[in-house]
Scaffold this active site. Structure first.
Site, short mmCIF file in Angstrom:
data_model
loop_
_atom_site.label_atom_id
_atom_site.label_comp_id
_atom_site.label_asym_id
_atom_site.label_seq_id
_atom_site.Cartn_x
_atom_site.Cartn_y
_atom_site.Cartn_z
N ASP A 4 -4.12 10.03 -6.12
CA ASP A 4 -4.17 9.66 -4.79
C ASP A 4 -3.00 10.43 -4.07
OD1 ASP A 4 -6.49 8.20 -4.90
OD2 ASP A 4 -5.24 6.21 -4.51
N ASP B 273 1.20 5.13 2.89
CA ASP B 273 0.05 6.03 2.71
C ASP B 273 -0.05 7.08 3.72
OD1 ASP B 273 -0.62 4.57 0.61
OD2 ASP B 273 -2.21 3.53 1.30
N ASP C 125 4.47 0.81 0.89
CA ASP C 125 3.28 1.77 0.79
C ASP C 125 2.67 2.08 2.27
OD1 ASP C 125 1.50 3.11 -0.59
OD2 ASP C 125 0.34 1.43 -1.20
N ASP D 182 -5.70 9.22 -0.22
CA ASP D 182 -5.37 7.79 0.12
C ASP D 182 -4.52 7.71 1.28
OD1 ASP D 182 -5.22 5.02 0.14
OD2 ASP D 182 -4.81 5.02 -2.00
N ASP E 292 -15.47 -1.45 1.67
CA ASP E 292 -15.08 -0.57 2.62
C ASP E 292 -16.61 -0.20 3.32
OD1 ASP E 292 -12.75 -0.50 1.78
OD2 ASP E 292 -13.30 1.58 0.29
N GLU F 37 -4.88 2.64 -11.52
CA GLU F 37 -3.90 3.33 -10.38
C GLU F 37 -2.70 2.54 -10.47
OE1 GLU F 37 -5.78 4.22 -6.70
OE2 GLU F 37 -3.62 3.74 -5.81
N GLU G 237 -0.65 7.79 -7.71
CA GLU G 237 -0.68 7.90 -6.21
C GLU G 237 0.96 8.16 -5.92
OE1 GLU G 237 -2.54 5.03 -3.55
OE2 GLU G 237 -0.63 5.06 -2.48
N HIS H 157 2.98 5.22 -4.73
CA HIS H 157 3.15 4.27 -5.64
C HIS H 157 4.26 4.61 -6.42
CE1 HIS H 157 -1.13 2.79 -5.09
NE2 HIS H 157 -0.33 2.63 -3.88
N HIS I 8 -14.26 1.29 -2.11
CA HIS I 8 -14.17 -0.14 -2.51
C HIS I 8 -15.70 -0.61 -1.91
CE1 HIS I 8 -9.83 0.85 -1.76
NE2 HIS I 8 -9.76 -0.18 -2.77
C1 XLS Z 1 -3.31 0.40 -2.63
C2 XLS Z 1 -3.98 1.43 -3.29
C3 XLS Z 1 -5.49 1.49 -2.95
C4 XLS Z 1 -6.28 2.15 -4.31
C5 XLS Z 1 -7.54 1.60 -4.32
O1 XLS Z 1 -1.90 0.51 -2.40
O2 XLS Z 1 -3.68 2.51 -3.11
O3 XLS Z 1 -5.65 1.90 -1.96
O4 XLS Z 1 -6.16 3.39 -4.28
O5 XLS Z 1 -7.91 0.51 -4.62
NI NI Z 2 -1.05 3.38 -1.72
NI NI Z 3 -4.43 4.59 -3.79
#
Ligand code: XLS
Ligand code: NI
Ligand code: NI
Length: 471
Positions: A315, A328, A326, A359, A118, A251, A287, A290, A115
């Site tokens: 992702d 991740d 989430d 991700d 980042d 996404e 993802e 998600h 992003h």
């Molecule tokens: C957050 C999202 C983010 C996307 C990109 O939950 O997964 O990280 O991958 O904006």
């Molecule tokens: Ni996520």
């Molecule tokens: Ni993501």
């Protein structure tokens, strides 16, 4: 990836961020217990005639590399690497990027995603922010030329700044829509620059961080969704106007931080894109975590998308079962990795035309810099094993035999006629078909059993041969 042996000094770093390793991470053999070597991911393996980098187009996420490892109980994170002086300076951002590139080089990861936010801190104004991004682009080019590591996808952070509290494109305040567009347009210009300078950036992601609602009673849903579609059309037309060829992708995520997000899951997104005639321009970046938040498996989301040839990225991560957040996490669950790779390999294309982006962040308790290596090695190993398992299950044909048997009744002339009915109303005589309904035996035919447990056994028993594929 270029083959030359590089050191951290070639990346413009004064100190070695990862003194634990003295060169690129190697494959140590199946089950190798040196955890700074791969134990399953064998970069030299060729499967289905394809190189591992083609089958597993890994990307690293800059935002998680820099993740402070705070959580909802403490903004104060545990991640304080020696290369980060904690300041908002350009130099600090640049050093982070250099270490990030060195990390990817060590791991053999060929792509990264980011992003706008980042790369450099937002600072005092959007203008200054964008100037700092421009200043960093030559650094990206330098590192990309050095290593061959390219940008996978770009995106814009339209969810962190207080301006986006109620969304960007779907904000009740038009100013946020306009500011969000300024950030988006800038990132499309950046993608064009990256492409023109041989730095990748073939994809561009929209993740609607807060594009949804917090309080339904105070929300005009119809209007907000139309604003979102308008925003996406602006991106499509702007890209065309500057000659930028890029794969846009959405996404999906059902919730968090908003109560409900408009890009809830694959089916909802596909319906939305179709409604606003955006389908030709967008793919899906699915993802895992998600999908889990939507109470679905990643396999469900990917199968939905693959059936329409709409999956353009993954992702790859996982959540903690039953937690509902989430988180991740780096993928480590073999069945999740299998469920990720299976729909892709089973699809018409047979390969992911996009990126398998980690991700994923380290656990809050894994704050040593070397944990970045352990974490990516874990993810790459797990995905390699998931891939191999999917290949064996698909290619040996045992599963297909059971599926074919299960659906065999549809292969009759009558089945074919019914399947044609939508396009050809004459293919079915509705009266006659109903009459035949009276003759259907009331007992189930064992020949049509799903044999679901046997299906699961096929996957389990394929593990040894999957492992062998990676040797
Ligand atoms: C957050 C999202 C983010 C996307 C990109 O939950 O997964 O990280 O991958 O904006
Ligand atoms: Ni996520
Ligand atoms: Ni993501």
């Amino acid at each position: 990836m270029k083959q030359t042996q590089l050191t951290y000094k070639d990346f413009g770093l004064a100190d070695n961020p990862f003194p634990e390793v003295d060169g690129p991470i190697q494959f140590g053999g199946i089950g190798c217990m040196d955890l700074l070597k791969f134990g399953f991911y064998n970069g030299n393996a060729v499967i289905r005639g394809m190189a591992m980098t083609q089958l597993l187009p890994f990307a690293a996420a800059l935002w998680h590399f820099k993740n402070g490892l705070g959580d909802m109980f403490s903004d104060q994170g545990t991640n304080n690497p020696p290369w980060d002086d904690g300041s908002d300076s350009f130099e600090n951002a640049e050093r982070n990027l250099r270490v990030f590139y060195y990390m990817m080089y060590l791991l053999g990861i060929e792509y990264w995603c980011w992003h706008d936010l980042d790369l450099v801190p937002f600072g005092k104004s959007l203008e200054k922010f964008h100037k700092n991004i421009d200043k960093m682009l030559p650094v990206i080019k330098e590192l990309s030329d050095l290593t061959g590591i390219k940008v996978g996808w770009t995106t814009q952070n339209l969810f962190s700044h207080p301006r986006y509290t109620d969304g960007a494109a779907t904000n009740s305040d038009m100013g946020s829509f306009v500011m969000g567009w300024a950030q988006t347009k800038k990132m499309l210009d950046v993608a064009k620059w990256l492409q023109d300078n041989g730095c990748g950036a073939t994809h561009h992601t929209f993740w609607g961080g807060r594009e949804g609602y917090t309080l339904l009673l105070a929300t005009m849903i119809g209007r907000e969704k139309r604003h979102l579609a308008t925003f996406l059309w602006m991106a499509v037309r702007y890209a065309q106007s500057i000659g930028l060829k890029i794969q846009f992708q959405i996404e999906p995520k059902p919730k968090e931080p908003s109560t409900h997000q408009y890009d809830r899951n694959a089916e909802v997104v596909i319906g939305f894109l179709r409604e606003f005639k955006l389908l030709p321009y967008f793919g899906l970046n699915i993802e895992t975590n998600h999908a889990q938040l939507d109470d679905h498996s990643v396999a469900h989301e990917l199968t939905d998308g693959c059936n329409k040839s709409l999956v353009t990225g993954i992702d790859g991560n996982q959540g903690t079962r039953g937690l509902g957040w989430d988180t991740d996490e780096f993928p480590s669950d073999l069945m999740i990795c299998f469920e990720t790779m299976f729909p892709i390999l089973a699809s018409k294309e047979g390969v992911l035309n996009g990126f398998l982006n980690f991700d994923a962040k380290r656990n809050r308790g894994s704050y040593a810099p070397v944990d970045l290596l352990y974490a990516h090695i874990l993810g790459m190993d797990a995905m390699a094993l998931g891939l191999a398992l999917a290949v064996v299950v698909l290619d040996e044909g045992h599963l297909q035999k059971l599926i074919d048997a299960r659906y065999q009744s549809w292969n009759s002339r009558q089945g074919a006629a019914i399947e044609r009915y939508i396009e050809d109303p004459d293919s079915v005589d509705l009266e006659q078909l109903a009459a035949e309904g009276y003759d259907v035996p009331l007992e189930l035919d064992p020949a049509n059993s799903g044999h679901f447990e046997a299906v699961k056994s096929i996957v389990l028993r394929s593990i040894p041969r999957a492992v062998a594929l990676l040797e």
